[in-house]
Design a protein around this motif. Structure first.
Motif, mmCIF file in Angstrom:
data_model
loop_
_atom_site.group_PDB
_atom_site.id
_atom_site.type_symbol
_atom_site.label_atom_id
_atom_site.label_comp_id
_atom_site.label_asym_id
_atom_site.label_seq_id
_atom_site.Cartn_x
_atom_site.Cartn_y
_atom_site.Cartn_z
ATOM 1 N N SER A 123 0.767 -1.199 -0.008
ATOM 2 C CA SER A 123 0.001 -0.096 -0.239
ATOM 3 C C SER A 123 0.776 1.292 0.181
ATOM 4 N N LEU A 124 0.301 2.186 -0.665
ATOM 5 C CA LEU A 124 1.162 3.585 -0.581
ATOM 6 C C LEU A 124 0.334 4.532 0.481
ATOM 7 N N LEU A 125 1.132 4.683 1.704
ATOM 8 C CA LEU A 125 0.480 5.229 2.828
ATOM 9 C C LEU A 125 0.391 6.961 2.278
ATOM 10 N N GLY A 126 1.162 7.521 1.771
ATOM 11 C CA GLY A 126 1.126 8.917 1.504
ATOM 12 C C GLY A 126 2.437 9.609 1.024
ATOM 13 N N ASP A 127 2.505 10.867 1.134
ATOM 14 C CA ASP A 127 3.726 11.540 0.746
ATOM 15 C C ASP A 127 3.996 12.555 1.878
ATOM 16 N N ARG A 128 5.383 12.619 2.303
ATOM 17 C CA ARG A 128 5.821 13.343 3.347
ATOM 18 C C ARG A 128 5.824 14.757 2.995
ATOM 19 N N GLY A 129 6.004 15.302 1.704
ATOM 20 C CA GLY A 129 6.232 16.528 1.166
ATOM 21 C C GLY A 129 7.480 17.129 0.904
ATOM 22 N N SER A 130 7.733 18.078 0.313
ATOM 23 C CA SER A 130 8.984 18.484 -0.584
ATOM 24 C C SER A 130 10.116 18.321 0.424
ATOM 25 N N LYS A 131 11.393 18.045 -0.204
ATOM 26 C CA LYS A 131 12.439 17.911 0.453
ATOM 27 C C LYS A 131 12.547 17.044 1.603
ATOM 28 N N SER A 132 11.760 15.853 1.692
ATOM 29 C CA SER A 132 11.664 15.090 2.898
ATOM 30 C C SER A 132 12.348 13.735 2.805
ATOM 31 N N GLN A 133 13.491 13.572 1.987
ATOM 32 C CA GLN A 133 14.050 12.411 1.773
ATOM 33 C C GLN A 133 14.966 11.918 3.123
ATOM 34 N N SER A 134 14.764 10.403 3.108
ATOM 35 C CA SER A 134 15.042 10.039 4.513
ATOM 36 C C SER A 134 15.860 8.826 4.303
ATOM 37 N N THR A 135 16.796 8.693 5.278
ATOM 38 C CA THR A 135 17.707 7.400 5.207
ATOM 39 C C THR A 135 17.287 6.591 6.189
ATOM 40 N N GLU A 187 14.211 5.054 9.550
ATOM 41 C CA GLU A 187 13.060 5.428 10.387
ATOM 42 C C GLU A 187 12.910 4.341 11.368
ATOM 43 N N PHE A 188 12.226 4.606 12.577
ATOM 44 C CA PHE A 188 11.920 3.796 13.531
ATOM 45 C C PHE A 188 10.626 3.874 14.249
ATOM 46 N N TYR A 189 10.047 2.842 14.679
ATOM 47 C CA TYR A 189 8.619 3.132 14.968
ATOM 48 C C TYR A 189 9.114 2.722 16.716
ATOM 49 N N ASP A 190 8.124 3.789 17.480
ATOM 50 C CA ASP A 190 8.191 3.656 18.836
ATOM 51 C C ASP A 190 6.979 3.250 19.379
ATOM 52 N N ASP A 191 6.781 2.203 20.232
ATOM 53 C CA ASP A 191 5.497 1.735 20.524
ATOM 54 C C ASP A 191 5.046 2.263 21.756
ATOM 55 N N LYS A 192 5.653 3.485 22.423
ATOM 56 C CA LYS A 192 5.326 3.838 23.542
ATOM 57 C C LYS A 192 4.609 5.236 23.143
ATOM 58 N N THR A 193 4.747 5.652 22.013
ATOM 59 C CA THR A 193 3.853 6.866 21.511
ATOM 60 C C THR A 193 3.146 6.415 20.076
ATOM 61 N N ASP A 194 3.211 5.552 19.698
ATOM 62 C CA ASP A 194 2.694 4.984 18.161
ATOM 63 C C ASP A 194 3.285 6.074 17.179
ATOM 64 N N VAL A 195 4.610 6.587 17.215
ATOM 65 C CA VAL A 195 5.228 7.555 16.290
ATOM 66 C C VAL A 195 6.276 6.790 15.779
ATOM 67 N N ILE A 196 6.379 6.914 14.381
ATOM 68 C CA ILE A 196 7.407 6.806 13.725
ATOM 69 C C ILE A 196 8.322 7.879 13.717
ATOM 70 N N PHE A 197 9.682 7.943 13.958
ATOM 71 C CA PHE A 197 10.847 8.939 13.877
ATOM 72 C C PHE A 197 11.494 8.636 12.525
ATOM 73 N N TYR A 198 11.834 9.484 11.788
ATOM 74 C CA TYR A 198 12.682 9.454 10.378
ATOM 75 C C TYR A 198 13.486 10.594 10.448
ATOM 76 N N THR A 199 14.634 10.274 9.574
ATOM 77 C CA THR A 199 15.645 11.404 9.429
ATOM 78 C C THR A 199 15.067 12.132 8.288
ATOM 79 N N GLN A 200 15.489 13.439 8.092
ATOM 80 C CA GLN A 200 15.378 14.067 6.777
ATOM 81 C C GLN A 200 16.354 14.953 6.428
ATOM 82 N N ILE A 201 17.192 14.124 5.560
ATOM 83 C CA ILE A 201 18.673 14.585 4.956
ATOM 84 C C ILE A 201 18.486 15.807 4.250
ATOM 85 N N ASN A 202 17.588 16.444 3.645
ATOM 86 C CA ASN A 202 17.591 17.613 2.891
ATOM 87 C C ASN A 202 17.070 18.699 3.957
#
Length: 430
Positions: A321-333, A335-350
């Protein structure tokens, strides 16, 4: 008036949000040498060239932080390392599991180095060296990303390739080395079959899918960013298979990057991957993934990837499935899911930044949060992990300058940290 109050309140919340704290930093990496004489001999012989040692991946297990140093250039003292976390600002690295495991045979390291060609090297250009795994199964040649699992095992994806930017030499086949972190002993070594390694293959990441309740039932997902596939390793049956999908490819419109004033173009495909929480006793969960040269996020159930017959057939195409798009200049090396907050953290190298997304919300640019952005401390955030206590650790290393330009004699490598529950405050991820 109501709109003004909302704006003011949002500004107050944002100003109170905690940013990442710089925990460790290095101008050059230093190692825990057996003696000063051993260090000087390594420098003299070219086996240790300080400026050629760049940290790339990190992992946390109990009080140890593991740091990988790929053999981009000659003179890397040790590729897999750790240090015991303390208040030491620039801790020395201890080779893991030993110095002997990380040593290459002496050779002439005084070679000219060529520019990196975009996330990978041509496998045919790599000179074949003697296979060090045939003589010593405990050898570590060159590793990028690593992963510690719930069963106290360290999974190491070893490319077996040294001096990548200079005169590449394939000292060993691509392989997975798995260590018992309680004893530091090698549990198993798996060599990826030749027919699953293509001309442009480059394996620089490893994701481990297992549960502490059934340690034998483990799978590893190895993104092949160079030839756009994922190799799945079945630990119990000690075999692997190659999975292909269109979503593993890069976006040709998102390969133009500028980091630290250096402009370059990469064609790296699937790279970042994160595992959601298990939804039942069988360990079924969502696998999130994206290509490096892309701003889109995708997902697939791990039940698809773990089923070789289905995963390798055309029938599996619509299971992704395609979940969606992060937006301009959001390329990432990474990501990691945190089960305590239900948040995925990810790098934004640009953007010299760390982003976040709460998986309970639609994947839209409006729902992407900015945890921190800093054009000094977060130049090329390369890897990140969340430990069992809910602490996010981010490694930034200015890698494009290392590859295409040069690093200045200052603090270039950093590890920053923050409590996940606090750093999402005031963001759409809260």
């Amino acid at each position: 008036m109501k709109l003004i109050l909302i704006t003011i309140l949002a500004a107050v919340i944002s100003s109170n949000a905690k940013k990442l704290e710089e925990k460790y930093s290095w101008k050059e990496l230093e190692y825990a040498w057996p003696s000063e004489e051993a260090k000087q001999e390594a420098i003299k012989s070219g086996r240790y060239i300080e400026s050629h040692n760049l940290p790339l991946g990190l992992e946390v297990w109990k009080d140890k932080m593991f740091i990988t140093v790929p053999r981009w250039k000659a003179g890397v003292a040790s590729s897999l390392n750790y240090f015991v976390m303390s208040n030491d600002k620039s801790p020395v690295l201890h080779p893991y599991p030993s110095w002997e495991a990380n040593e290459l045979p002496e050779e002439n390291h005084n070679k000219e180095h060529e520019n990196y060609g975009g996330g990978r090297t041509d496998a045919k250009a790599a000179e074949k060296g003697e296979n060090l795994l045939e003589k010593d199964s405990g050898k570590i040649i060159s590793t990028f990303r690593i992963r510690a699992d719930e069963c106290d095992r360290l999974w190491v994806m070893d490319s077996g390739l040294a001096d990548i930017l200079g005169s590449p030499k394939q000292w060993a086949p691509n392989n997975i080395a798995i260590y018992d972190l309680n004893t530091d002993k090698l549990i198993k070594r798996f060599i990826i079959p030749e027919d699953q390694v293509k001309e442009d293959s480059f394996f620089a990441n490893i994701i481990v899918d297992t549960q502490a309740s059934d340690c034998s039932n483990a799978f590893a997902y190895l993104p092949d960013l160079g030839s756009y596939a994922v190799v799945v390793y079945d630990f119990k049956n000690d075999k692997s298979y190659r999975v292909k999908h269109n979503f593993f490819h890069f976006d040709p419109l998102q390969g133009d990057l500028t980091v630290g004033g250096v402009n370059f173009q990469w064609t790296d495909g699937v790279f970042g991957m994160a595992l959601g929480k298990p939804i039942n006793e069988h360990g079924d969960r969502t696998v999130y993934f994206h290509a490096l040269a892309s701003t889109k996020e995708f997902s697939v159930s791990n039940t698809v990837l773990k089923n070789e017959t289905f995963a390798t057939s055309s029938d599996a195409y619509h299971a992704y499935s395609l979940l969606g798009d992060r937006g301009s200049k959001s390329q990432s090396t990474a990501e990691f899911y945190d089960d305590k907050t239900d948040v995925i953290f990810y790098t934004q190298i640009n953007r010299d930044a760390i982003g976040c997304w709460n998986i309970k919300k639609p994947y839209t640019p409006e729902n992407q949060g900015l945890v921190d952005s800093d054009s000094h401390t977060l130049v090329f955030p390369n890897d990140l992990k969340v430990d069992n206590e809910g602490n996010l650790f981010v490694l930034s290393d200015r890698m494009p300058l290392f590859i295409y330009s040069s690093l200045q004699p200052e603090y270039n490598y950093r590890i920053l940290t923050g409590k996940t529950s606090e750093i999402v405050t005031g963001t759409p991820c809260e």
